[in-house]
Motif scaffolding. Structure first.
Motif, PDB file in Angstrom:
ATOM      1  N   MET A  24      44.397  34.942  32.019  1.00 47.90           N
ATOM      2  CA  MET A  24      42.999  35.362  31.968  1.00 47.90           C
ATOM      3  C   MET A  24      42.872  36.721  31.302  1.00 47.90           C
ATOM      4  SD  MET A  24      42.285  36.011  36.056  1.00 47.90           S
ATOM      5  CE  MET A  24      42.955  34.461  36.564  1.00 47.90           C
ATOM      6  N   THR A  25      41.644  37.117  31.039  1.00 53.30           N
ATOM      7  CA  THR A  25      41.396  38.398  30.384  1.00 53.30           C
ATOM      8  C   THR A  25      41.461  39.537  31.397  1.00 53.30           C
ATOM      9  OG1 THR A  25      39.007  38.352  30.747  1.00 53.30           O
ATOM     10  CG2 THR A  25      39.833  37.277  28.730  1.00 53.30           C
ATOM     11  N   VAL A  26      41.552  40.750  30.867  1.00 50.16           N
ATOM     12  CA  VAL A  26      41.553  41.939  31.720  1.00 50.16           C
ATOM     13  C   VAL A  26      40.262  42.001  32.531  1.00 50.16           C
ATOM     14  CG1 VAL A  26      41.449  44.469  31.678  1.00 50.16           C
ATOM     15  CG2 VAL A  26      43.172  43.273  30.323  1.00 50.16           C
ATOM     16  N   ASN A  27      39.136  41.696  31.899  1.00 50.22           N
ATOM     17  CA  ASN A  27      37.861  41.742  32.618  1.00 50.22           C
ATOM     18  C   ASN A  27      37.807  40.706  33.744  1.00 50.22           C
ATOM     19  OD1 ASN A  27      36.799  43.881  31.194  1.00 50.22           O
ATOM     20  ND2 ASN A  27      35.780  42.590  29.694  1.00 50.22           N
ATOM     21  N   GLU A  28      38.348  39.519  33.513  1.00 46.82           N
ATOM     22  CA  GLU A  28      38.391  38.504  34.570  1.00 46.82           C
ATOM     23  C   GLU A  28      39.263  38.982  35.724  1.00 46.82           C
ATOM     24  OE1 GLU A  28      37.881  34.328  32.099  1.00 46.82           O
ATOM     25  OE2 GLU A  28      39.808  35.363  32.024  1.00 46.82           O
ATOM     26  N   LEU A  29      40.415  39.556  35.405  1.00 44.83           N
ATOM     27  CA  LEU A  29      41.298  40.094  36.452  1.00 44.83           C
ATOM     28  C   LEU A  29      40.611  41.215  37.221  1.00 44.83           C
ATOM     29  CD1 LEU A  29      44.709  40.121  34.577  1.00 44.83           C
ATOM     30  CD2 LEU A  29      44.237  38.922  36.717  1.00 44.83           C
ATOM     31  N   ALA A  30      39.937  42.098  36.493  1.00 48.52           N
ATOM     32  CA  ALA A  30      39.244  43.216  37.139  1.00 48.52           C
ATOM     33  C   ALA A  30      38.191  42.693  38.117  1.00 48.52           C
ATOM     34  CB  ALA A  30      38.612  44.118  36.084  1.00 48.52           C
ATOM     35  N   GLY A  31      37.459  41.669  37.718  1.00 54.37           N
ATOM     36  CA  GLY A  31      36.455  41.096  38.605  1.00 54.37           C
ATOM     37  C   GLY A  31      37.061  40.513  39.867  1.00 54.37           C
ATOM     38  N   ARG A  32      38.161  39.815  39.711  1.00 50.48           N
ATOM     39  CA  ARG A  32      38.808  39.212  40.881  1.00 50.48           C
ATOM     40  C   ARG A  32      39.437  40.260  41.787  1.00 50.48           C
ATOM     41  NH1 ARG A  32      41.089  33.339  39.540  1.00 50.48           N
ATOM     42  NH2 ARG A  32      39.396  32.690  38.173  1.00 50.48           N
ATOM     43  N   LEU A  33      40.008  41.290  41.183  1.00 48.63           N
ATOM     44  CA  LEU A  33      40.657  42.341  41.972  1.00 48.63           C
ATOM     45  C   LEU A  33      39.666  43.377  42.497  1.00 48.63           C
ATOM     46  CD1 LEU A  33      43.749  42.893  39.667  1.00 48.63           C
ATOM     47  CD2 LEU A  33      43.759  41.839  41.943  1.00 48.63           C
ATOM     48  N   GLU A  34      38.435  43.301  41.990  1.00 46.09           N
ATOM     49  CA  GLU A  34      37.379  44.232  42.384  1.00 46.09           C
ATOM     50  C   GLU A  34      37.750  45.673  42.068  1.00 46.09           C
ATOM     51  OE1 GLU A  34      36.375  43.319  46.467  1.00 46.09           O
ATOM     52  OE2 GLU A  34      35.646  41.331  45.918  1.00 46.09           O
ATOM     53  N   VAL A  35      38.273  45.873  40.857  1.00 44.89           N
ATOM     54  CA  VAL A  35      38.601  47.208  40.350  1.00 44.89           C
ATOM     55  C   VAL A  35      38.079  47.316  38.921  1.00 44.89           C
ATOM     56  CG1 VAL A  35      40.662  47.458  41.822  1.00 44.89           C
ATOM     57  CG2 VAL A  35      40.892  46.529  39.511  1.00 44.89           C
ATOM     58  N   ALA A  36      38.126  48.510  38.381  1.00 43.72           N
ATOM     59  CA  ALA A  36      37.648  48.735  37.017  1.00 43.72           C
ATOM     60  C   ALA A  36      38.602  48.103  36.001  1.00 43.72           C
ATOM     61  CB  ALA A  36      37.537  50.230  36.749  1.00 43.72           C
ATOM     62  N   PRO A  37      38.060  47.621  34.886  1.00 43.20           N
ATOM     63  CA  PRO A  37      38.919  47.068  33.835  1.00 43.20           C
ATOM     64  C   PRO A  37      39.989  48.061  33.363  1.00 43.20           C
ATOM     65  CG  PRO A  37      36.658  46.442  33.411  1.00 43.20           C
ATOM     66  CD  PRO A  37      36.636  47.418  34.570  1.00 43.20           C
ATOM     67  N   ALA A  38      39.663  49.353  33.352  1.00 41.89           N
ATOM     68  CA  ALA A  38      40.646  50.361  32.938  1.00 41.89           C
ATOM     69  C   ALA A  38      41.853  50.370  33.877  1.00 41.89           C
ATOM     70  CB  ALA A  38      40.007  51.740  32.887  1.00 41.89           C
ATOM     71  N   THR A  39      41.609  50.172  35.152  1.00 39.58           N
ATOM     72  CA  THR A  39      42.703  50.123  36.135  1.00 39.58           C
ATOM     73  C   THR A  39      43.604  48.932  35.854  1.00 39.58           C
ATOM     74  OG1 THR A  39      41.305  51.162  37.798  1.00 39.58           O
ATOM     75  CG2 THR A  39      43.234  49.965  38.608  1.00 39.58           C
ATOM     76  N   VAL A  40      42.998  47.776  35.579  1.00 45.31           N
ATOM     77  CA  VAL A  40      43.777  46.579  35.273  1.00 45.31           C
ATOM     78  C   VAL A  40      44.538  46.774  33.967  1.00 45.31           C
ATOM     79  CG1 VAL A  40      43.671  44.110  34.754  1.00 45.31           C
ATOM     80  CG2 VAL A  40      42.258  45.057  36.574  1.00 45.31           C
ATOM     81  N   SER A  41      43.903  47.372  32.974  1.00 44.73           N
ATOM     82  CA  SER A  41      44.583  47.627  31.696  1.00 44.73           C
ATOM     83  C   SER A  41      45.838  48.462  31.894  1.00 44.73           C
ATOM     84  CB  SER A  41      43.648  48.345  30.720  1.00 44.73           C
ATOM     85  OG  SER A  41      42.702  47.458  30.216  1.00 44.73           O
ATOM     86  N   LEU A  42      45.755  49.469  32.749  1.00 45.91           N
ATOM     87  CA  LEU A  42      46.936  50.305  33.031  1.00 45.91           C
ATOM     88  C   LEU A  42      48.032  49.488  33.707  1.00 45.91           C
ATOM     89  CD1 LEU A  42      45.200  53.588  34.256  1.00 45.91           C
ATOM     90  CD2 LEU A  42      46.472  53.255  32.121  1.00 45.91           C
ATOM     91  N   MET A  43      47.654  48.668  34.679  1.00 43.40           N
ATOM     92  CA  MET A  43      48.658  47.846  35.365  1.00 43.40           C
ATOM     93  C   MET A  43      49.284  46.837  34.403  1.00 43.40           C
ATOM     94  SD  MET A  43      47.263  47.173  39.270  1.00 43.40           S
ATOM     95  CE  MET A  43      46.146  45.912  38.799  1.00 43.40           C
ATOM     96  N   VAL A  44      48.448  46.204  33.582  1.00 42.03           N
ATOM     97  CA  VAL A  44      48.954  45.216  32.623  1.00 42.03           C
ATOM     98  C   VAL A  44      49.885  45.892  31.618  1.00 42.03           C
ATOM     99  CG1 VAL A  44      48.287  43.701  30.709  1.00 42.03           C
ATOM    100  CG2 VAL A  44      47.063  43.577  32.891  1.00 42.03           C
ATOM    101  N   GLY A  45      49.494  47.067  31.131  1.00 39.92           N
ATOM    102  CA  GLY A  45      50.351  47.790  30.194  1.00 39.92           C
ATOM    103  C   GLY A  45      51.708  48.109  30.803  1.00 39.92           C
ATOM    104  N   ASP A  46      51.692  48.544  32.059  1.00 40.84           N
ATOM    105  CA  ASP A  46      52.936  48.867  32.764  1.00 40.84           C
ATOM    106  C   ASP A  46      53.817  47.625  32.916  1.00 40.84           C
ATOM    107  OD1 ASP A  46      54.734  50.467  34.354  1.00 40.84           O
ATOM    108  OD2 ASP A  46      53.824  49.592  36.152  1.00 40.84           O
TER     109      ASP A  46
END
Length: 136
Positions: free
Chosen positions: A39-61
């Motif tokens: 799924m996309t970063v935005n979809e993950l952010a919605g499910r995790l209930e966090v900002a897309p920037a937070t998910v982007s950092l986790m995905v990058g890591d």
């Protein structure tokens, strides 16, 4: 409930992933990708209930560690799709799949109505934790 959560948290991280220093915040992200697919970063952010920037950092890591990969969406090249790498999928399936197998075993003897009652009760519990006034 605390005993169940404690047992789930004690599931041993597979040897090949231990050096990746996975934190609890990574577990939900990996579970969504494992059970619901890429799924996309935005979809993950919605499910995790966090900002897309937070998910982007986790995905990058996790991308740098070879656990996740990012690819362009063939339908829209501007979108990036996140998925578990094929090399890490078996270890993650074995690890997080323990919980899924336990749920399947626990829910198997229930009727459809009993499963619906159980899941709606858990959803009500979750709502009550996040918003006590929503519990009524």
């Amino acid at each position: 409930m605390p005993r169940m959560v404690g047992r789930a948290k004690r599931l041993a991280v597979p040897e090949e992933l231990r050096s990746s220093a996975l934190a609890p915040r990574h577990l939900s992200l990996l579970a969504y990708l494992l059970f619901d697919g890429p799924m996309t970063v935005n979809e993950l952010a919605g499910r995790l209930e966090v900002a897309p920037a937070t998910v982007s950092l986790m995905v990058g890591d996790l991308d740098k560690k070879g656990i996740l990969e990012r690819t362009s969406d063939p339908a829209d090249r501007r979108r990036t799709i996140v998925s578990i790498t094929e090399a890490r999928r078996p270890a993650i399936e074995d690890w997080l799949g323990q919980s899924a197998r336990a749920w399947r075993t626990a829910l198997a003897p229930l009727t459809d109505a009993e499963r619906a009652l159980f899941t709606s009760t858990l959803a009500a519990y979750e709502r009550a934790l996040s918003d006590p006034e929503d519990a009524t």
